[in-house]
Each structure stands twice: as structure tokens, then as C-alpha cells.
Design a protein around this motif. Structure first.
Motif, PDB file in Angstrom:
ATOM      1  N   UNK B 133      -6.105  13.689 -14.649  1.00 52.04           N
ATOM      2  CA  UNK B 133      -5.309  13.484 -15.868  1.00 52.04           C
ATOM      3  C   UNK B 133      -5.270  12.019 -16.285  1.00 52.04           C
ATOM      4  N   UNK B 134      -6.033  11.174 -15.594  1.00 53.08           N
ATOM      5  CA  UNK B 134      -6.087   9.769 -15.986  1.00 53.08           C
ATOM      6  C   UNK B 134      -5.054   8.883 -15.323  1.00 53.08           C
ATOM      7  N   UNK B 135      -4.404   9.405 -14.269  1.00 50.96           N
ATOM      8  CA  UNK B 135      -3.372   8.642 -13.565  1.00 50.96           C
ATOM      9  C   UNK B 135      -3.745   8.471 -12.096  1.00 50.96           C
ATOM     10  N   UNK B 136      -2.875   7.770 -11.378  1.00 49.65           N
ATOM     11  CA  UNK B 136      -2.987   7.703  -9.933  1.00 49.65           C
ATOM     12  C   UNK B 136      -1.693   8.230  -9.331  1.00 49.65           C
ATOM     13  N   UNK B 137      -1.811   9.028  -8.247  1.00 45.76           N
ATOM     14  CA  UNK B 137      -0.628   9.290  -7.448  1.00 45.76           C
ATOM     15  C   UNK B 137      -0.667   8.300  -6.292  1.00 45.76           C
ATOM     16  N   UNK B 138       0.428   7.520  -6.139  1.00 48.03           N
ATOM     17  CA  UNK B 138       0.337   6.288  -5.345  1.00 48.03           C
ATOM     18  C   UNK B 138       0.358   6.504  -3.836  1.00 48.03           C
ATOM     19  N   UNK B 139       0.924   7.605  -3.346  1.00 47.73           N
ATOM     20  CA  UNK B 139       0.953   7.788  -1.893  1.00 47.73           C
ATOM     21  C   UNK B 139      -0.436   8.115  -1.385  1.00 47.73           C
ATOM     22  N   UNK B 140      -0.824   7.442  -0.295  1.00 46.51           N
ATOM     23  CA  UNK B 140      -2.090   7.792   0.340  1.00 46.51           C
ATOM     24  C   UNK B 140      -1.986   7.569   1.839  1.00 46.51           C
ATOM     25  N   UNK B 141      -2.493   8.502   2.595  1.00 50.78           N
ATOM     26  CA  UNK B 141      -2.527   8.360   4.053  1.00 50.78           C
ATOM     27  C   UNK B 141      -3.653   9.226   4.602  1.00 50.78           C
ATOM     28  N   UNK B 142      -4.008   8.968   5.850  1.00 46.29           N
ATOM     29  CA  UNK B 142      -5.185   9.590   6.451  1.00 46.29           C
ATOM     30  C   UNK B 142      -5.181  11.112   6.418  1.00 46.29           C
ATOM     31  N   UNK B 143      -4.000  11.722   6.534  1.00 47.45           N
ATOM     32  CA  UNK B 143      -3.906  13.180   6.623  1.00 47.45           C
ATOM     33  C   UNK B 143      -3.919  13.856   5.259  1.00 47.45           C
ATOM     34  N   UNK B 144      -4.354  13.132   4.232  1.00 51.58           N
ATOM     35  CA  UNK B 144      -4.204  13.605   2.843  1.00 51.58           C
ATOM     36  C   UNK B 144      -4.708  15.026   2.604  1.00 51.58           C
ATOM     37  N   UNK B 145      -5.737  15.443   3.305  1.00 51.55           N
ATOM     38  CA  UNK B 145      -6.294  16.765   3.063  1.00 51.55           C
ATOM     39  C   UNK B 145      -5.430  17.900   3.617  1.00 51.55           C
ATOM     40  N   UNK B 146      -4.606  17.595   4.599  1.00 50.36           N
ATOM     41  CA  UNK B 146      -3.799  18.638   5.258  1.00 50.36           C
ATOM     42  C   UNK B 146      -2.310  18.517   4.966  1.00 50.36           C
ATOM     43  N   UNK B 147      -1.804  17.290   4.907  1.00 51.69           N
ATOM     44  CA  UNK B 147      -0.348  17.123   4.760  1.00 51.69           C
ATOM     45  C   UNK B 147       0.074  17.652   3.394  1.00 51.69           C
ATOM     46  N   UNK B 148       1.338  18.098   3.310  1.00 55.15           N
ATOM     47  CA  UNK B 148       1.823  18.675   2.054  1.00 55.15           C
ATOM     48  C   UNK B 148       2.858  17.758   1.414  1.00 55.15           C
TER      49      UNK B 148
END
Lengths: 472, 472
Positions: B133-148
């Protein structure tokens, strides 16, 4: 009558115990008040407290609350008395606890970028201390010379820079506070990351004296901006206003530090009633935006800011714009936005609203609000403006000679619309006593019940600021 | 024995009621689990729950909790099971409530810059939807694919960009959650400013499933960075590290988006054990800093970044530096910082700490920690690194063949030091079950009592995640 006498004698017993424990210098009685005022800026009726406590230390606050807890003696905490919701007013039967003697910056830690301060310190003192140490304290609002840090936290104050730096809660790393039973929590921690259980700091921020007396805080300092770019923009429509906001956040190298929107009625009012102010653009527009970007690199920022505005003009997002070429220009732009300081003289008896919506809905909300009010009161002065980057609208309504009934009806119209549109009945001023009756338009019964359960858990005898925020 | 039987039959009665109300598709029994695992990434022992509830709607969550509340049936909420503190583990006797079926982005509002999402949606799905959508969601961490998202909120997750965008709580505008008694609060509001009573959203953020089951959230989106500048710096001493941090915040036009510090032992470890990674500077330094600035203006930002680093080199703040000339360079720098992903292979049986201090004290804390550990275990592998801009240190300690007693002793040494220096025993991973015994080193008895009072007020039968965060 019986009940009132019991309450009075009970209050006296508490006051006697307070005076015995803390002395006459700290606990004064009504005949020693010397004409002191106990009202805030909201106009909420305030009476005299049964005693005034002016502690110098956290331990003295703890002693005072322990005694009040024991005697079920209500307490209202007072800071700079600049609140807009009556949160610090004396409703009757309370002791007033003023933090005025707990005043001073305790420490500045330039490496950690923190400032530790006592609750009664005026905001402006903190701003100046931060500035002197090479930093900025990010909260700013008109009452800066009088309002206190404790009150800023207790009300989670907002102001002009929320879009960039957040509300007061975002400037606070830790809060020292005395709970209703006299126990003391927090107040020394400088960590930005601290996931050790419930966030008591954020619970106290915005609790308006109903959960604890805030005595000290560790504040976060920010890098001092070295360059400020300011523009006054004429906008063709509301869609252009939100487009400009989005593009500015995306493209300005230093981001957006203020995005103040004014509806035409507001600018017309300024032109007519404050002719000494120069409105930057001669032509009329559907909206006006004061755009500000604060950053670190004067030359590059200025070039990027001008380039951005030129692009927005080319794209038709902006109809016309004036860029401040000097601090004096910027001050002149802000003077228009700061015209509300003249309201007491120009529009006495006005009704002011501090409401918020999703940014996408704020334009529609303002229009509906104006239409509904106009339909009933075609001659009223209706001014709309606000920190639109945060969805925060200020609406001011006045008609000379309005009755109390009309005033109540205006409030009903505006707050009901706010509730209908899922907005907030208090964006930045809090609930206090004044907005308690409309709180249910913005919070569900389950939320109000949860708030009350928390209140009773931390203050089982309901001694802390009863009659505010939480319905009795 | 008698007691256990009563508990078991009680659990069964609750499970029977849950199954009757919600059906076998939503409520499954142990013989239907099909080998499903109930442990998280922490290594905390986890057992099988007495039933597994997988609701599809908030109403079904409410029904489940209403029944559990009625039968005093403990509930542990489970998301992506990537926690580091055992907060989602089954201790015995609980039903597990998994939000896996409440998965999806509900709405993106580009004008308000918000994204509404169900709690079971993986972080990466939200990041990708925001990006699309042209934005960034600011949280990022290693488990991004699994964590909810629900788990991110419940644990107030941190990650690499906290210095610029804050923790998870700073990405959340509203939280919909079901309280212990089945009542539902919040979840629709998109306002940035909303001072209507207690901040339940921030109370739930970081409460780790002990106050409510989070079902939905309104998240805040940020402008997508258009330019990323990255440098790897060799630093002469700790004072230079904190000086660089302060100057970068003051002078970089787009501010600081990451400030990762690595102690020499960490880089030596990477050089020796991961020779496929290229450490950017050949010479040895007292500290290494990965500095990143994310902004909006590629050319101007790049010029300003290089100018800043040249000045810092001239001033002797930096001893040596490499600036990423390409995305591949930047990725190579980050690969060194991301080496912990290889720990399970390289240093099995390690003990990991996630602690924080005032920035001014973090260097001293790391040194004292190293000294105390070395004095007892001269041969141990001790790695120190972290998000120093936030005061957050990660300390990893290992010696092959350590006994359980030695492990307990290492934890005692590190956590006691953390307590002595006023630090946090959990900067970003939370308390869960694992750190409950050391929580008192970072929170006072009065704070623990306040937390417990709030817990009992909102969950009087202690059904939500008992044995986690709040001592029994």
C-alpha cells in the motif's frame, strides 16, 4: 444534614492527623489560605479545600496519602492549574495537595539523553534546561510557563509537535508516584526498552490524579533541531490536504513536525478581528495548512523543502504557498495559528471542543459539525482548526447571549456527532470533571468497567480525585 | 491426590462446556491434537493442554473466556510460539487458545495511514500488506514469518528499529481484546490523540496474555523510507560510541534508524566461526558500530551521511569506517549483526540475556558483567552486542559441558549485576515464566503489588496465563 456533619468531622479528623504528622508549614487550613485560588483554566466551578498540603519531598507525599487513605479523606492533586477539563478543581470536601514546592531539575544525563525532574517544575524550566544542555524537550504548549511536568504527565498533554514526537507519554521514561496507600513506585529508570511486566508509567500518564500523585519523572530528551522550514499553503479541497500530509511524510527529509489545518471561517475571523496579523496569501482557499519540518541540515533541508513545495504546486495538490524566508516570517505564520490566545477578549463565552477522528474522517466530521450547528444557530461564530496530522480538531462555537440550555445543546450536537463517527471526545485535554458525562460516547461500557476496576484496585477507598475520569 | 482429581474433573467440566458451546471444530481434545507442539522458542518446558480452542471470531473468544471464567479454567493464549520467555508455554492444566484462525488484514486506510488486522496474522503479512500500500510497518524482528501481531502486542516486541520508531506499543493505535469475563473492549479507533481515560491499550501491550486475549488491532503505518545509508564503524572506546550516537541524532538529516554496537569478542567470534562473512574493517577496534539512517531523499541524504562520517573521523570519534556503497554492502554489514541466527549450530547450550541500562551505563555494565563471568569461568564464550541506541544489551554465555548448577549461577551473576545497576532484566523479551524469579530485581515490591492488584481486578479468578508475569 447528619451526613454532612459526619463528613465534616471526619475531614477534620484527617486534617488534624495530617497537620500533626506534617506540621503547619506543610498543611494549612482555610483561614491560612490568604485568598489563594483553587480553580483551573476550564471554568469548572471550584470550591475551597478543607486543607492545603504543600509537601517538599516524596516521603511527605507518602505520609499525607497514608493518612488520607486511613481516614478515607479525598485528595485532589494540583499542579499549574492550567487544565481545560476541571481535573484539578476542588468539588467539595477534598484536601488539595499542591506539588509547587517539589520544583527543580534533579539531573541531566547528556549521554543517556535524559532529564530527571520533580513534578512541580514548570514545563518551560524543563525546556530551558534541556536547551541549555544542547537538547530539546519535545512537549510544547501555550501554558508552558505555568503548567507543571506532573500535570503534563497526569493529563498526557499534547500540543503542536505530537505528529513528530508524540504526546507527553512518549517523552517519559519513568514516573515516580505515590499510590493511594502511600506506597511509592518508580522514578529512577532511564531505559528506553524495559519489558518487565505491566506498564504502570503509561497507566499513570493520562490518569488525571485518580490513580496516584506523580512526584518525579525521568524524561527523554531529543536532538535539538538545527533547521526549521515553514510554509503557509492554500489548499483546493480536503483531499488535497490529506494528500499533502501523506506526501510530506514520505518526501520531506526531516519529516513533518507540524501540520496545522485551518478552515476558511477561522482565517476570515483572524482577518476581520485581528487585522494586525498578516494572512500570507491574498486569495481565498478551501483550507489553509501551516506545514513545518524540523531537521538537522539547514542548507540541504531548505533546498529539499522548496523542491517539495514546487512539486506539490505543479501537481495541483497545493493551490498557492508562501515559504518563510526568515524566523520573522515563520513567527507571522504561527501568529495566525496562535490567535486562540485572543479568544477571551474577542469571543467571550465561547464553547471549545477538543475532539479527534481518523485523519480520513476529520474533514467530513468538521463539515457535518458545521452543518448541524448552522442549521440550529445560523448566526453563530463557528471556528474549526487543528493539529490535523494527529486527527485532532479544535472547534470553537459562540453566539452572544446564549443561555445555559443553548450551551448544553451545542455540546450535545458536537459530542453526539463525535460519538457517531467513532471519534474521541477528548483528544488532548483529558476528561476531568467536565467531560465525564460524555466519556461514554468514546468508551464502551466494558472499557468503563475495566477502568473502574483498575481504579478500585489501586485506590480502594476512592480517595484520589473522586468525581473525575471515573463515574461514581 | 484428592486435589488433583478435583482439578482434573473441574477441567473436564469446563472442557465439556466449551465443546458444547463452540463445537468440536473449534475445541479439540488431546487425542485429536495429532502431535501438535505446544512449546515456544524459549526452551521452557511445556506440557499438553487439556483442550485446544481455535476460534474464528472475537465472539467465539468471548464465549470461550466466559465459560473458562465461570469454571475457573486457566487459559494460555498462543500465537506464533516464537517467544523467548515461555509466556505461551503450557504449565499444566490450562486450555490453550490459539488465534491461528483469526488471520488476515481487515482494512488498510491509506489516508489515515492505518492498518486493521486480526491478532493471528503473521508480522510478515502485515509488513508486506503495508509495503504493497506504499507504507512501511515499522516493527521488524527475526521471527517475522512466524510471530503474530497479537503476540507482538502482548509481548510489546522490540527489534532493530526501536531507536527510530519505538517498540510495538508505539505502532498500535487501538487494541480489541476479550477480558477474562468475556467482555470485549476496543479495536476500531484510528486516532493518534485520544485522552479519554486510562490507557488500556498500553496496559495490554506487554501484559503477555495475563489480562486479556488480544483479537484485533489498529496499527499505525509509517512513510516508506526511500533512502537507506549504512556504515560500519571502528570505535576507539566506549565514550566515542556514545558520542557518535549523540552526534548522529543531532546531525543526520533523517536521524538514526539503527545503532547496533558489537564488542570485540563478538566480532572475533564471527571472524573465527563464520569465516564466510566479511568483517568490513581489517584492523582491530575497541568497539564496532553499525549505523543506519533511513530517510526520504536519496542524493542529499547520501551526501550528508558521508560528510558526517568524514567529520567524525576528523574529530577522532570514529577510528575507521566503511560506508555501504550498495544494498549488497549493507546486507553484508547486517549479516555480521545477524550472526545470532547461527547460534543454535555454533554455540549449543548457550545462555542468552536480554537486559538494558541507561545508555551512559551500558558500557560499564557490559565490562563488569564480562569481568565477573571471566573470574569464575575463564574459558567461557562471552559475547556482548546490542541495540545500544536503546540501552539494550544482548549477552550470550556458553561453556561446553556446563551443569544445571553452573547455568543457574551464571544467571545469578548477570541478573544481580543488572539489578545493582538499576537495569532491566528484560529489555524486549518479556517475563513469561522464565524470568518471573528475577522480576523483583527490576521492579520494587510496591510495583509488583500494584501489578498484582490490577491483575486481580481484571481477572479475579486468575484464569489468564497463570504462573506468568505475576507471581502466584
Amino acid at each position: 444534614m447528619q451526613h454532612e456533619e459526619t463528613a465534616a468531622s471526619c475531614a477534620n479528623e484527617a486534617v488534624a492527623a495530617l497537620r500533626a504528622a506534617l506540621g503547619a508549614d506543610i498543611v494549612s487550613l482555610p483561614d491560612e489560605f490568604g485568598g489563594r485560588q483553587f480553580a483551573d483554566w476550564s471554568g469548572t466551578p471550584s470550591t475551597e479545600p478543607v486543607a492545603l498540603i504543600r509537601p517538599r519531598t516524596t516521603e511527605e507525599v507518602a505520609t499525607a496519602l497514608r493518612i488520607c487513605h486511613q481516614f478515607r479523606q479525598p485528595v485532589v492533586t494540583q499542579g499549574g492549574m492550567t487544565g481545560h477539563a476541571g481535573g484539578a478543581c476542588v468539588l467539595g470536601g477534598e484536601v488539595a495537595l499542591s506539588v509547587e514546592r517539589m520544583n527543580g531539575v534533579v539531573e541531566i544525563d547528556p549521554v543517556s539523553a535524559t532529564l530527571t525532574v520533580l513534578a512541580g517544575t514548570p514545563l518551560q524550566v524543563v525546556q530551558e534546561a534541556a536547551d541549555h544542555a544542547g537538547f530539546m524537550f519535545a512537549l510544547d504548549l501555550g501554558a508552558r510557563g505555568s503548567c507543571t511536568i506532573g500535570g503534563n504527565i497526569a493529563t498526557n498533554a499534547g500540543g503542536n509537535r505530537v505528529i513528530r514526537y508524540g504526546m507527553m507519554r512518549d517523552q517519559v521514561l519513568d514516573v515516580e508516584a505515590v499510590l493511594a496507600d502511600g506506597s511509592v513506585i518508580g522514578g529512577q529508570r532511564k531505559m528506553i526498552k524495559n519489558n518487565t511486566g505491566y506498564d504502570l508509567r503509561n497507566l499513570l500518564a493520562g490518569s488525571e490524579g485518580t490513580l496516584a500523585v506523580i512526584t518525579r519523572a525521568v524524561l527523554r530528551l531529543r536532538a535539538k533541531p538545527r533547521a526549521i522550514s515553514t510554509a503557509w499553503c492554500g489548499m483546493p479541497n480536503y483531499a488535497a490536504v490529506t494528500t499533502l500530509l501523506g506526501r510530506a511524510q514520505e518526501r520531506l527529509p526531516a519529516g513533518v513536525s507540524a501540520f496545522e489545518v485551518m478552515w476558511p471561517s477561522y482565517c476570515d475571523f483572524v482577518r476581520q478581528r485581528l487585522p494586525e496579523l498578516r494572512v500570507p496569501l491574498a486569495s481565498d482557499h478551501a483550507f489553509y495548512v501551516l506545514l513545518e519540518s524540523c531537521g538537522a541540515d539547514p542548507e540541504r533541508q531548505s533546498a529539499a523543502f522548496e523542491e517539495f513545495l514546487a512539486d506539490m504546486l505543479d501537481a495541483g495538490v497545493i493551490a498557492d504557498a508562501a515559504i518563510a524566508q526568515s524566523d520573522a516570517d515563520a513567527a507571522a505564520f504561527w501568529a495566525i495559528r496562535d490567535a486562540p490566545a485572543e479568544y477571551p477578549r474577542l469571543i467571550p463565552g465561547r464553547i471549545s471542543f477538543d475532539i479527534s477522528f481518523a485523519v480520513a474522517q476529520a474533514g467530513d466530521a468538521a463539515q457535518r459539525c458545521d452543518e448541524r450547528l448552522r442549521a440550529r444557530w445560523p448566526q453563530a461564530t463557528i471556528l474549526v482548526y487543528g493539529h490535523l496530522g494527529d486527527g485532532n480538531l479544535h472547534v470553537v462555537v459562540q453566539e452572544p447571549g446564549w443561555t445555559d440550555d443553548a450551551i448544553a445543546e451545542v455540546k450535545r450536537v458536537v459530542y453526539e456527532l463525535t460519538g457517531e463517527m467513532g471519534g474521541s471526545v477528548s483528544a488532548e485535554h483529558g476528561i476531568g470533571e467536565e467531560k465525564l458525562s460524555v466519556l461514554g460516547l468514546s468508551r464502551s461500557p466494558a472499557e468503563l468497567a475495566a477502568m473502574k476496576a483498575i481504579k478500585l484496585a489501586l485506590d480502594p477507598h476512592n480517595i484520589l480525585n473522586p468525581g473525575k475520569v471515573i463515574a461514581g
